[in-house]
Design a protein around this motif. Sequence first.
Motif, PDB file in Angstrom:
ATOM      1  N   TYR A 183      37.281  50.692   5.191  1.00  0.00           N
ATOM      2  CA  TYR A 183      37.008  52.078   5.593  1.00  0.00           C
ATOM      3  C   TYR A 183      38.223  52.680   6.301  1.00  0.00           C
ATOM      4  CZ  TYR A 183      34.682  56.199   7.414  1.00  0.00           C
ATOM      5  OH  TYR A 183      34.344  57.509   7.695  1.00  0.00           O
ATOM      6  N   GLY A 184      38.843  51.908   7.167  1.00  0.00           N
ATOM      7  CA  GLY A 184      40.014  52.414   7.880  1.00  0.00           C
ATOM      8  C   GLY A 184      41.140  52.781   6.937  1.00  0.00           C
ATOM      9  N   ARG A 185      41.338  51.977   5.922  1.00  0.00           N
ATOM     10  CA  ARG A 185      42.403  52.264   4.962  1.00  0.00           C
ATOM     11  C   ARG A 185      42.083  53.473   4.094  1.00  0.00           C
ATOM     12  NH1 ARG A 185      43.570  46.042   2.863  1.00  0.00           N
ATOM     13  NH2 ARG A 185      44.752  45.359   4.699  1.00  0.00           N
ATOM     14  N   GLU A 186      40.811  53.624   3.726  1.00  0.00           N
ATOM     15  CA  GLU A 186      40.437  54.682   2.791  1.00  0.00           C
ATOM     16  C   GLU A 186      40.164  56.023   3.464  1.00  0.00           C
ATOM     17  OE1 GLU A 186      37.347  55.404  -0.973  1.00  0.00           O
ATOM     18  OE2 GLU A 186      37.221  53.576   0.236  1.00  0.00           O
ATOM     19  N   PHE A 187      39.521  55.989   4.623  1.00  0.00           N
ATOM     20  CA  PHE A 187      39.050  57.239   5.220  1.00  0.00           C
ATOM     21  C   PHE A 187      39.547  57.515   6.643  1.00  0.00           C
ATOM     22  CE2 PHE A 187      35.530  55.910   2.351  1.00  0.00           C
ATOM     23  CZ  PHE A 187      35.582  56.970   1.464  1.00  0.00           C
ATOM     24  N   CYS A 188      39.934  56.487   7.379  1.00  0.00           N
ATOM     25  CA  CYS A 188      40.189  56.679   8.808  1.00  0.00           C
ATOM     26  C   CYS A 188      41.484  55.999   9.222  1.00  0.00           C
ATOM     27  CB  CYS A 188      39.003  56.143   9.623  1.00  0.00           C
ATOM     28  SG  CYS A 188      38.972  56.690  11.338  1.00  0.00           S
ATOM     29  N   SER A 189      42.550  56.337   8.521  1.00  0.00           N
ATOM     30  CA  SER A 189      43.848  55.762   8.850  1.00  0.00           C
ATOM     31  C   SER A 189      44.379  56.387  10.138  1.00  0.00           C
ATOM     32  CB  SER A 189      44.840  56.004   7.707  1.00  0.00           C
ATOM     33  OG  SER A 189      45.071  57.400   7.549  1.00  0.00           O
ATOM     34  N   ALA A 190      45.440  55.805  10.654  1.00  0.00           N
ATOM     35  CA  ALA A 190      46.004  56.285  11.921  1.00  0.00           C
ATOM     36  C   ALA A 190      46.422  57.747  11.819  1.00  0.00           C
ATOM     37  CB  ALA A 190      47.187  55.411  12.321  1.00  0.00           C
ATOM     38  N   ARG A 191      46.947  58.146  10.673  1.00  0.00           N
ATOM     39  CA  ARG A 191      47.415  59.531  10.495  1.00  0.00           C
ATOM     40  C   ARG A 191      46.427  60.389   9.719  1.00  0.00           C
ATOM     41  NH1 ARG A 191      53.840  58.609   8.886  1.00  0.00           N
ATOM     42  NH2 ARG A 191      54.431  57.480  10.789  1.00  0.00           N
ATOM     43  N   GLY A 192      45.557  59.743   8.952  1.00  0.00           N
ATOM     44  CA  GLY A 192      44.663  60.511   8.090  1.00  0.00           C
ATOM     45  C   GLY A 192      43.418  61.038   8.765  1.00  0.00           C
ATOM     46  N   CYS A 193      43.148  60.550   9.978  1.00  0.00           N
ATOM     47  CA  CYS A 193      41.976  61.016  10.714  1.00  0.00           C
ATOM     48  C   CYS A 193      42.350  61.091  12.184  1.00  0.00           C
ATOM     49  CB  CYS A 193      40.797  60.061  10.512  1.00  0.00           C
ATOM     50  SG  CYS A 193      39.317  60.501  11.463  1.00  0.00           S
ATOM     51  N   ASP A 194      41.895  62.132  12.842  1.00  0.00           N
ATOM     52  CA  ASP A 194      42.207  62.298  14.264  1.00  0.00           C
ATOM     53  C   ASP A 194      41.103  61.764  15.166  1.00  0.00           C
ATOM     54  OD1 ASP A 194      40.207  64.126  13.871  1.00  0.00           O
ATOM     55  OD2 ASP A 194      41.351  65.875  14.527  1.00  0.00           O
ATOM     56  N   GLY A 195      40.201  60.976  14.588  1.00  0.00           N
ATOM     57  CA  GLY A 195      39.088  60.464  15.362  1.00  0.00           C
ATOM     58  C   GLY A 195      37.896  61.392  15.376  1.00  0.00           C
ATOM     59  N   LYS A 196      37.970  62.483  14.589  1.00  0.00           N
ATOM     60  CA  LYS A 196      36.887  63.463  14.560  1.00  0.00           C
ATOM     61  C   LYS A 196      36.482  63.863  13.147  1.00  0.00           C
ATOM     62  CE  LYS A 196      38.689  65.648  18.787  1.00  0.00           C
ATOM     63  NZ  LYS A 196      39.211  66.910  19.362  1.00  0.00           N
ATOM     64  N   THR A 197      37.353  63.670  12.175  1.00  0.00           N
ATOM     65  CA  THR A 197      37.165  64.319  10.883  1.00  0.00           C
ATOM     66  C   THR A 197      36.492  63.464   9.804  1.00  0.00           C
ATOM     67  OG1 THR A 197      39.440  63.727  10.324  1.00  0.00           O
ATOM     68  CG2 THR A 197      39.077  65.923  11.224  1.00  0.00           C
ATOM     69  N   CYS A 198      36.726  62.160   9.775  1.00  0.00           N
ATOM     70  CA  CYS A 198      36.107  61.366   8.719  1.00  0.00           C
ATOM     71  C   CYS A 198      34.601  61.284   8.953  1.00  0.00           C
ATOM     72  CB  CYS A 198      36.723  59.975   8.635  1.00  0.00           C
ATOM     73  SG  CYS A 198      36.124  58.805   9.879  1.00  0.00           S
ATOM     74  N   GLU A 199      33.875  60.850   7.963  1.00  0.00           N
ATOM     75  CA  GLU A 199      32.413  60.859   8.024  1.00  0.00           C
ATOM     76  C   GLU A 199      31.854  60.111   9.231  1.00  0.00           C
ATOM     77  OE1 GLU A 199      28.512  59.144   5.581  1.00  0.00           O
ATOM     78  OE2 GLU A 199      30.538  58.849   4.799  1.00  0.00           O
ATOM     79  N   ILE A 200      32.303  58.877   9.428  1.00  0.00           N
ATOM     80  CA  ILE A 200      31.733  58.092  10.520  1.00  0.00           C
ATOM     81  C   ILE A 200      32.199  58.612  11.877  1.00  0.00           C
ATOM     82  CG2 ILE A 200      31.688  55.804  11.596  1.00  0.00           C
ATOM     83  CD1 ILE A 200      31.591  54.565   8.860  1.00  0.00           C
ATOM     84  N   CYS A 201      33.463  58.970  12.002  1.00  0.00           N
ATOM     85  CA  CYS A 201      33.947  59.536  13.265  1.00  0.00           C
ATOM     86  C   CYS A 201      33.139  60.779  13.644  1.00  0.00           C
ATOM     87  CB  CYS A 201      35.427  59.893  13.188  1.00  0.00           C
ATOM     88  SG  CYS A 201      36.551  58.464  13.314  1.00  0.00           S
ATOM     89  N   ALA A 202      32.912  61.654  12.676  1.00  0.00           N
ATOM     90  CA  ALA A 202      32.173  62.878  12.962  1.00  0.00           C
ATOM     91  C   ALA A 202      30.730  62.564  13.354  1.00  0.00           C
ATOM     92  CB  ALA A 202      32.204  63.800  11.732  1.00  0.00           C
ATOM     93  N   ARG A 203      30.138  61.606  12.690  1.00  0.00           N
ATOM     94  CA  ARG A 203      28.726  61.296  12.949  1.00  0.00           C
ATOM     95  C   ARG A 203      28.513  60.652  14.312  1.00  0.00           C
ATOM     96  NH1 ARG A 203      24.178  60.316   9.736  1.00  0.00           N
ATOM     97  NH2 ARG A 203      22.405  60.051  11.157  1.00  0.00           N
ATOM     98  N   VAL A 204      29.378  59.716  14.687  1.00  0.00           N
ATOM     99  CA  VAL A 204      29.152  59.005  15.939  1.00  0.00           C
ATOM    100  C   VAL A 204      29.433  59.874  17.161  1.00  0.00           C
ATOM    101  CG1 VAL A 204      29.639  56.762  14.909  1.00  0.00           C
ATOM    102  CG2 VAL A 204      31.481  58.010  16.048  1.00  0.00           C
ATOM    103  N   ARG A 205      30.066  61.028  16.945  1.00  0.00           N
ATOM    104  CA  ARG A 205      30.324  61.946  18.064  1.00  0.00           C
ATOM    105  C   ARG A 205      29.169  62.906  18.314  1.00  0.00           C
ATOM    106  NH1 ARG A 205      35.783  62.251  19.464  1.00  0.00           N
ATOM    107  NH2 ARG A 205      35.496  64.372  20.241  1.00  0.00           N
ATOM    108  N   LEU A 206      28.195  62.912  17.389  1.00  0.00           N
ATOM    109  CA  LEU A 206      27.073  63.835  17.558  1.00  0.00           C
ATOM    110  C   LEU A 206      26.189  63.405  18.738  1.00  0.00           C
ATOM    111  CD1 LEU A 206      25.944  64.286  13.836  1.00  0.00           C
ATOM    112  CD2 LEU A 206      27.193  65.945  15.249  1.00  0.00           C
ATOM    113  N   PRO A 207      25.650  64.385  19.472  1.00  0.00           N
ATOM    114  CA  PRO A 207      24.737  64.042  20.547  1.00  0.00           C
ATOM    115  C   PRO A 207      23.394  63.579  19.981  1.00  0.00           C
ATOM    116  CG  PRO A 207      24.831  66.417  20.278  1.00  0.00           C
ATOM    117  CD  PRO A 207      25.884  65.837  19.366  1.00  0.00           C
ATOM    118  N   LEU A 208      22.575  63.001  20.824  1.00  0.00           N
ATOM    119  CA  LEU A 208      21.252  62.575  20.384  1.00  0.00           C
ATOM    120  C   LEU A 208      20.418  63.770  19.955  1.00  0.00           C
ATOM    121  CD1 LEU A 208      20.394  59.890  23.091  1.00  0.00           C
ATOM    122  CD2 LEU A 208      20.979  59.511  20.717  1.00  0.00           C
TER     123      LEU A 208
END
Length: 208
Positions: A183-208
Motif C-alpha cells: 500500500y505504501g508503494r502504490e498509494f502512500c509513498s513519502a512524496r505521493g501522499c501528504d498523510g491526508k490524501t490517500c484513501e486510508i490516510c483520509a479515512r483514519v483522520r475522520l472523527p467518530l
Amino acid sequence: MKKKERADFILHRLEELYPETPIPLDHQDPYTLLIAVLLSAQCTDARVNTVTPALFQLASTPEEMQNVDVEAIKEIIRPCGLSPRKSKAISELSKILVEQHGGQVPQDFAALEALPGVGHKTASVVMAQAFGVPAFPVDTHIHRLAKRWKLSEGKNVVQVERDLKRQFPEEKWNKLHLQIIFYGREFCSARGCDGKTCEICARVRLPL
C-alpha cells in the motif's frame, strides 16, 4: 476514529486490496532469501532482483559462496550500493553458516542476528517469509504509515514494531507487514501522499 477502530479498518481494507502477498524478493530457499534481504538495505527490491540472478548463478549455497572471492561478489552486487560492506558480510555469514549451522539458515532470531550484516529487520523478514514464524519487520514504508495512520508515535523501528504487534492479531503479522508495504508503494509513498490524501490516510483522520 479510535486506535482500535483504525486498526480494524486498516486490516480489513488491506485484505480487500491485497488478498495475495507474494514475497517481493526473488529467491529459491531461506539462504537466497537471506542474501536478497541483506542486499535490499538502502536499495529497492526491484534492483535487488536484477542483481541476484548473476550472484546466485555464481554461488547459491553457503558452501559455494564461502569459496567465492569477496571482490567477485562486490563487483556483481555493486548496483545495490554499500557493496564493500555487503560483499564482506555475504562472504563471512556464508562461512559461519557452514561452520556453525551445517550450511543451513538457522530458524532462530538470536542466531540470525549474530550473523554479519543481519540486523533485527532482516532476521524478522527471514523468520516470517522463509519459516512462517510470526514477525513484524518494520521498514521505512511501515514506519511512515504507522505514524500517518496514528498507530504509533515510535521514534524508532523497535517502538513501532512493538506498537503494531499490540494492535494486530499475531496470525496476521506476516501477511500484514507485506500488505502495508504494498500500500505504501502504490498509494502512500513519502512524496505521493501528504498523510491526508490517500484513501486510508483520509479515512483514519475522520472523527467518530
